[in-house]
Design a protein around this motif. Structure first.
Motif, mmCIF file in Angstrom:
data_model
loop_
_atom_site.group_PDB
_atom_site.id
_atom_site.type_symbol
_atom_site.label_atom_id
_atom_site.label_comp_id
_atom_site.label_asym_id
_atom_site.label_seq_id
_atom_site.Cartn_x
_atom_site.Cartn_y
_atom_site.Cartn_z
ATOM 1 N N ILE A 291 14.443 -1.381 -4.400
ATOM 2 C CA ILE A 291 13.267 -1.872 -5.126
ATOM 3 C C ILE A 291 12.572 -2.976 -4.348
ATOM 4 O O ILE A 291 11.339 -3.007 -4.248
ATOM 5 C CB ILE A 291 13.664 -2.334 -6.542
ATOM 6 N N ALA B 254 8.810 -2.763 -2.902
ATOM 7 C CA ALA B 254 7.808 -3.774 -3.246
ATOM 8 C C ALA B 254 7.219 -4.411 -1.994
ATOM 9 O O ALA B 254 6.001 -4.623 -1.901
ATOM 10 C CB ALA B 254 8.430 -4.842 -4.151
ATOM 11 N N PHE C 129 3.402 -4.155 -0.786
ATOM 12 C CA PHE C 129 2.587 -5.346 -0.513
ATOM 13 C C PHE C 129 1.888 -5.232 0.840
ATOM 14 O O PHE C 129 0.675 -5.471 0.952
ATOM 15 C CB PHE C 129 3.478 -6.591 -0.544
#
Length: 124
Positions: free
Chosen positions: A50, A54, A58
């Motif tokens: 995760i 992420a 980004f």
């Protein structure tokens, strides 16, 4: 225990069941071990996946924000000339080495997947 109504038979069955499951009724040389614990869920791996997704999201958002997507000519981007220019630099040696790498990676992945090993054995 059963519907026959034979109390002596039911009593004998109860005695036999009780003696077969009591401690010390195991055969010689046989010992009952505790049930193995269920494997833990890989929470740490899930956190890493995760966090990596992420972080990648980004950076992808930052990169897409810096691109000028309004002024790109998509017709020339996906043209036949551009595709032929991409493949014109390939030689027979590069194609063979690329195929060898792809087959090697595919074989390695199939080797580590237990349900696919039967397919691999039939192919060989």
């Amino acid at each position: 225990m059963n519907s026959w109504g034979n109390n002596r038979l039911e009593k004998k069955i109860d005695e036999m069941l009780t003696s077969s499951v009591s401690r010390g009724s195991e055969p010689a040389g046989y010992s009952v071990r505790l049930m193995p614990r269920r494997p833990m869920f890989p929470w740490l791996s899930l956190v890493f996946v995760i966090a990596g997704a992420a972080l990648l999201g980004f950076f992808m958002a930052q990169w897409l924000g810096g691109q000028n997507l309004e002024n790109i000519d998509y017709g020339s981007l996906f043209s036949i000339e551009r595709l032929s220019g991409l493949f014109s630099g390939l030689s027979a040696g590069r194609i063979v080495s690329g195929l060898a790498i792809i087959l090697g990676l595919g074989g390695a992945i199939l080797t580590f997947m237990p349900e696919k090993q039967q397919v691999l054995k039939h192919l060989m």
